[in-house]
Design a protein around this motif. Structure first.
Motif, short mmCIF file in Angstrom:
data_model
loop_
_atom_site.label_atom_id
_atom_site.label_comp_id
_atom_site.label_asym_id
_atom_site.label_seq_id
_atom_site.Cartn_x
_atom_site.Cartn_y
_atom_site.Cartn_z
N TYR A 1 0.86 -1.11 0.02
CA TYR A 1 0.01 0.00 0.10
C TYR A 1 0.80 1.35 0.17
N LEU A 2 2.13 0.93 -0.21
CA LEU A 2 2.91 2.30 -0.02
C LEU A 2 2.89 3.43 -0.88
N HIS A 3 2.14 3.19 -1.85
CA HIS A 3 1.72 4.36 -2.99
C HIS A 3 0.45 5.01 -2.64
N GLU A 4 -0.30 4.38 -1.74
CA GLU A 4 -1.62 4.91 -1.50
C GLU A 4 -1.62 6.19 -0.59
N GLY A 5 -2.29 7.11 -0.96
CA GLY A 5 -2.19 8.27 -0.04
C GLY A 5 -1.06 9.18 -0.43
N ALA A 6 -0.87 10.09 0.22
CA ALA A 6 0.04 11.42 -0.05
C ALA A 6 0.78 11.86 1.00
N VAL A 7 1.91 12.25 1.02
CA VAL A 7 2.70 12.88 2.18
C VAL A 7 1.98 14.27 2.28
N ASP B 1 11.21 11.29 2.42
CA ASP B 1 11.43 10.10 1.48
C ASP B 1 10.11 9.39 1.80
N PRO B 2 9.12 9.41 0.67
CA PRO B 2 7.87 8.74 0.98
C PRO B 2 7.97 7.20 1.05
N ASN B 3 9.03 6.49 0.74
CA ASN B 3 8.93 5.23 0.72
C ASN B 3 9.54 4.36 1.89
N LYS B 4 9.80 5.20 2.91
CA LYS B 4 10.27 4.56 4.19
C LYS B 4 8.97 3.54 4.97
N ILE B 5 9.51 3.00 5.47
CA ILE B 5 8.52 1.96 6.28
C ILE B 5 9.05 1.29 7.32
N ASN C 1 -0.86 -5.16 27.59
CA ASN C 1 -0.07 -6.40 27.61
C ASN C 1 1.52 -6.28 27.56
N LYS C 2 1.75 -5.00 28.47
CA LYS C 2 3.30 -4.83 28.54
C LYS C 2 4.15 -4.88 27.41
N THR C 3 3.59 -4.50 26.23
CA THR C 3 4.28 -4.50 25.15
C THR C 3 4.15 -3.03 24.27
N GLY C 4 5.08 -2.84 23.30
CA GLY C 4 4.95 -1.59 22.78
C GLY C 4 5.01 -2.12 21.20
N LEU C 5 3.99 -1.24 20.38
CA LEU C 5 4.10 -1.49 19.01
C LEU C 5 3.89 0.07 18.35
N ALA C 6 4.70 0.25 17.42
CA ALA C 6 4.54 1.30 16.50
C ALA C 6 4.89 1.36 15.30
N VAL C 7 4.26 2.02 14.28
CA VAL C 7 4.39 1.77 12.96
C VAL C 7 4.99 3.34 12.20
N TYR C 8 5.53 3.03 10.96
CA TYR C 8 5.67 4.49 10.38
C TYR C 8 5.60 4.09 8.61
N ALA C 9 5.08 5.18 8.02
CA ALA C 9 4.98 5.13 6.69
C ALA C 9 4.46 6.46 6.29
N PRO C 10 5.10 7.62 5.76
CA PRO C 10 4.75 8.87 5.52
C PRO C 10 3.46 9.35 4.75
N ARG C 11 3.16 8.57 3.56
CA ARG C 11 1.80 8.72 3.05
C ARG C 11 0.62 8.52 4.03
N LEU C 12 -0.08 9.61 3.85
CA LEU C 12 -1.43 9.59 4.71
C LEU C 12 -2.65 9.37 3.96
N ASP C 13 -3.69 8.90 4.74
CA ASP C 13 -5.03 8.95 4.16
C ASP C 13 -5.59 10.26 4.30
N LYS C 14 -6.83 10.43 3.92
CA LYS C 14 -7.32 11.92 4.11
C LYS C 14 -7.93 12.25 5.34
N HIS C 15 -7.56 11.59 6.38
CA HIS C 15 -7.79 11.87 7.70
C HIS C 15 -6.63 12.40 8.30
N GLY C 16 -5.41 12.14 7.65
CA GLY C 16 -3.93 12.42 8.24
C GLY C 16 -3.49 11.14 8.97
N ASN C 17 -3.77 9.91 8.74
CA ASN C 17 -3.24 8.88 9.46
C ASN C 17 -2.32 8.24 8.58
N SER C 18 -1.27 7.50 8.74
CA SER C 18 -0.60 6.96 7.71
C SER C 18 -1.40 5.58 7.03
#
Ligand code: DON
Length: 307
Positions: A18-24, A35-39, A271-288
């Motif tokens: 889905y990397l090319h969906e949405g916009a920076v 760089d919009p292709n980082k993930i 549950n005592k875990t940590g979880l985060a994600v990153y990819a700079p192109r956004l949906d129309k609500h401003g979420n990756s």
């Protein structure tokens, strides 16, 4: 182990699809230069950090800092006191909506994660810490993020130069006397822009996720926030963290989360875990865009939904 290396690799491949969906984001010109292709995906489990993809790449924290700002506000005031200035209700409009502020009940921002809400929280913090406010924010951010952090001068400047909507919001709050007339507008806005420009990696965001998920205690056993404060943050992230997409996000992913227009998403669980994600192109609500899909995959595969 919940998150095996294999399942994280699978999730990353879904994200790449889905990397090319949405916009920076480009309404802040400096953000359009990433760089919009980082993930990346980073997780902390059993006290260990593990990542796939570009997990050390730094980008601006953007709205994710609003969680830290509210945490600092809770160190000074009870939620019931803060609610005189900013509500705890989900928003039905985009994160920088002027009309939502105009029409909101009691004329106050509906929650601390939309721009108007975060700006008022910065004004409240400025009243407490005065010219030290940004230093206090930076230090607290470092505690959440697991290491000392700095901010991008270029991004902060770019935010300032393109701050027409945020200025509209703060002046509307002054006009409606939600903010007192002696509010230091420029200082408050500068502090807000710098806070949004704090540079983080996905590994840092996994640490932040761990702290909020572990009732406020970091990997070294230090209490960054109280158990009650982490409960409030998780509740706000679940209901307001992805703005007017929060309902869809709850169904798709089912975890409390906070997104930023830099492309990061920090989640929370119990549950005592940590979880985060990153990819700079956004949906129309401003979420990756890819970020949401990676989390959706992980949630379904690993039964992570809290609902
Ligand atoms: O003030 C702004 O518009 C940005 N500095 C922050 C907005 C943001 O990150 C919204 N998140 N998804």
């Amino acid at each position: 182990m919940i998150f095996t290396e294999e399942v994280l690799e699978e999730a990353l491949n879904i994200g790449r699809k889905y990397l090319h969906e949405g916009a920076v984001a480009n309404y802040i010109p400096e953000l359009a230069k990433v760089d919009p292709n980082k993930i990346a995906i980073s997780k902390i489990e059993d006290g260990d950090l593990y990542s796939v993809g570009d997990s050390k790449v730094k980008y601006s924290i953007q709205s994710i800092v609003k969680v830290i700002l509210y945490a600092l506000a809770m160190k000074n005031y009870r939620v019931s006191e803060l609610k005189r200035y900013v509500g705890v209700r989900p928003s039905a409009k985009p994160f920088n909506s002027v009309i939502e502020l105009e029409l909101s009940e009691k004329k106050i921002p509906v929650n601390p994660f939309i721009n108007a809400g975060a700006i008022i929280i910065v004004a409240i913090l400025y009243n407490v810490y005065r010219e030290k406010t940004f230093d206090v924010i930076l230090e607290k951010a470092g505690e959440f993020l697991g290491e000392e952090v700095d901010y991008s001068r270029k991004i902060a400047q770019s935010e300032k130069e393109s701050s027409f909507t945020n200025r509209t919001l703060i002046y509307l709050m002054l006009a409606k006397e939600i903010l007192p007339s002696d509010t230091k507008v420029e200082e408050v806005l500068d502090t807000y822009f710098k806070a949004c420009s704090i540079l983080v990696s996905t590994e840092n965001l996994a640490h932040m996720s761990y702290v909020i998920s572990n009732n406020g205690v970091d990997l070294k056993g230090r209490e960054i926030i109280t158990k009650k404060e982490s409960e409030v943050l998780r509740a706000l992230m679940a209901t307001c963290g992805t703005y007017d997409y929060s309902g869809d996000f709850a169904i798709r992913v089912g975890l409390p989360a906070k997104s930023g227009v830099g492309g990061g998403i920090v989640t929370a669980s119990r549950n005592k875990t940590g979880l985060a994600v990153y990819a700079p192109r956004l949906d129309k609500h401003g979420n990756s865009y890819s970020g949401v899909r990676m989390l959706e995959y992980l949630s379904e595969k690993l039964d992570l939904s809290i609902y």
